[in-house]
Scaffold this motif. Sequence first.
Motif, short mmCIF file in Angstrom:
data_model
loop_
_atom_site.label_atom_id
_atom_site.label_comp_id
_atom_site.label_asym_id
_atom_site.label_seq_id
_atom_site.Cartn_x
_atom_site.Cartn_y
_atom_site.Cartn_z
N GLU A 169 0.75 -1.22 0.03
CA GLU A 169 0.11 0.07 0.15
C GLU A 169 1.03 1.21 -0.01
O GLU A 169 0.47 2.20 -0.71
CB GLU A 169 -0.93 0.11 1.08
CG GLU A 169 -1.84 1.35 1.19
CD GLU A 169 -2.92 1.02 2.48
OE1 GLU A 169 -3.62 2.33 2.50
OE2 GLU A 169 -2.72 0.14 3.41
N GLN A 170 1.87 1.29 0.83
CA GLN A 170 2.77 2.55 0.74
C GLN A 170 3.59 2.74 -0.52
O GLN A 170 3.85 3.53 -0.79
CB GLN A 170 3.83 2.37 1.96
CG GLN A 170 3.33 2.42 3.22
CD GLN A 170 4.31 2.04 4.33
OE1 GLN A 170 5.10 1.15 4.26
NE2 GLN A 170 4.58 3.25 5.42
N ARG A 175 4.17 5.76 -5.42
CA ARG A 175 4.04 5.96 -6.98
C ARG A 175 2.97 7.05 -7.23
O ARG A 175 3.08 7.93 -8.21
CB ARG A 175 3.62 4.74 -7.49
CG ARG A 175 4.83 3.48 -7.68
CD ARG A 175 4.47 2.36 -8.58
NE ARG A 175 5.60 1.48 -8.73
CZ ARG A 175 5.69 0.35 -8.04
NH1 ARG A 175 4.87 -0.05 -7.19
NH2 ARG A 175 6.85 -0.39 -8.39
N GLU A 176 1.92 7.01 -6.63
CA GLU A 176 0.74 8.24 -6.89
C GLU A 176 1.45 9.61 -6.59
O GLU A 176 1.32 10.39 -7.44
CB GLU A 176 -0.35 7.84 -6.16
CG GLU A 176 -0.94 6.69 -6.44
CD GLU A 176 -2.20 6.28 -5.47
OE1 GLU A 176 -2.45 6.88 -4.55
OE2 GLU A 176 -2.97 5.59 -5.67
N LEU A 177 2.00 9.74 -5.55
CA LEU A 177 2.90 10.82 -5.07
C LEU A 177 3.94 11.24 -6.00
O LEU A 177 4.19 12.51 -6.46
CB LEU A 177 3.35 10.58 -3.70
CG LEU A 177 2.30 10.60 -2.53
CD1 LEU A 177 2.98 10.47 -1.39
CD2 LEU A 177 1.44 12.03 -2.48
N ILE A 185 11.18 14.20 -3.95
CA ILE A 185 11.38 12.69 -3.54
C ILE A 185 11.63 13.03 -2.11
O ILE A 185 11.29 12.09 -1.14
CB ILE A 185 12.57 12.20 -4.17
CG1 ILE A 185 12.30 11.85 -5.81
CG2 ILE A 185 13.08 10.97 -3.46
CD1 ILE A 185 13.61 11.44 -6.52
N THR A 186 12.37 13.86 -1.57
CA THR A 186 12.67 14.27 -0.30
C THR A 186 11.35 14.46 0.63
O THR A 186 11.13 13.91 1.71
CB THR A 186 13.48 15.41 0.12
OG1 THR A 186 14.82 15.13 -0.68
CG2 THR A 186 14.11 15.62 1.64
N LEU A 191 7.41 12.10 4.19
CA LEU A 191 5.81 11.98 4.52
C LEU A 191 5.42 10.31 4.84
O LEU A 191 4.71 9.91 5.77
CB LEU A 191 4.87 12.46 3.13
CG LEU A 191 3.50 11.96 3.26
CD1 LEU A 191 3.03 12.89 4.53
CD2 LEU A 191 2.86 12.08 2.00
N LEU A 192 6.16 9.51 4.30
CA LEU A 192 6.11 7.98 4.36
C LEU A 192 7.03 7.62 5.53
O LEU A 192 6.75 6.38 5.86
CB LEU A 192 6.40 7.39 3.12
CG LEU A 192 5.58 7.58 1.57
CD1 LEU A 192 6.16 6.91 0.83
CD2 LEU A 192 4.30 7.18 2.00
#
Length: 224
Positions: A169-170, A175-177, A185-186, A191-192
């Motif tokens: 799920e992450q 990929r969506e982000l 990317i940072t 965020l994750l």
Amino acid sequence: MTTTAEWADADSPLAAVPTNSSGARIGYARVSKKGQLLDRQIAALNAADCVRVFADKKSGKTAEREELGKCLDYLRPADTLVVPSLDRLGRSIQDLISIVSDLRRRGIGFQSLHEALDTTTPGGRLVFHVFAALAEFIRELIVQGTHEGLAAARARGERIGRPPVMTEEQIRHARELLAQPDNTITSIARLLGISRTTLYKHVPELAAGRDSLVAGSLALPGPR
């Protein structure tokens, strides 16, 4: 008649330790907590004619036992290491066997007062050999049981090894982000709650650039 010393392998615990009347008896004592007293152990070692006693106040599970290290370095061929009981020396049966076997290779005897175990005698060497054989037998049983357990888990389709750092799920969310050019990317990694390296590892197409991710998101059908 062949004696134990004649047929035993050079590295076997059954091999005889050279006897020498000039060898010294060196004691080692240990208590697990600083509040515990060493008096009884030291008295027993002195009564066993130890000319010097080393003592630690540390748990047997602690690898760094300074006085034990000093004691082992102090011992010389023909000496005998004397301990009040086996559990004062080794952290485990394997650790105990390793230490005593190393002493034997150096020509140093070992004696445990409580268990009346003395590797300078044939009977003591035989008992210690049984200990070593039993420890190896237990180790093999554990290894065999581990392999059988892993095989059974694989047969059930269970995942073996460490869980992945990122869930499916992450990864999908990442990929969506990433398909949105305004997201760095940072910032996505932060965020994750992962590192940039982890993000690149789990989204391998990112190494080729973000254009493919953006193009892929545009090609996907919208929600129904």
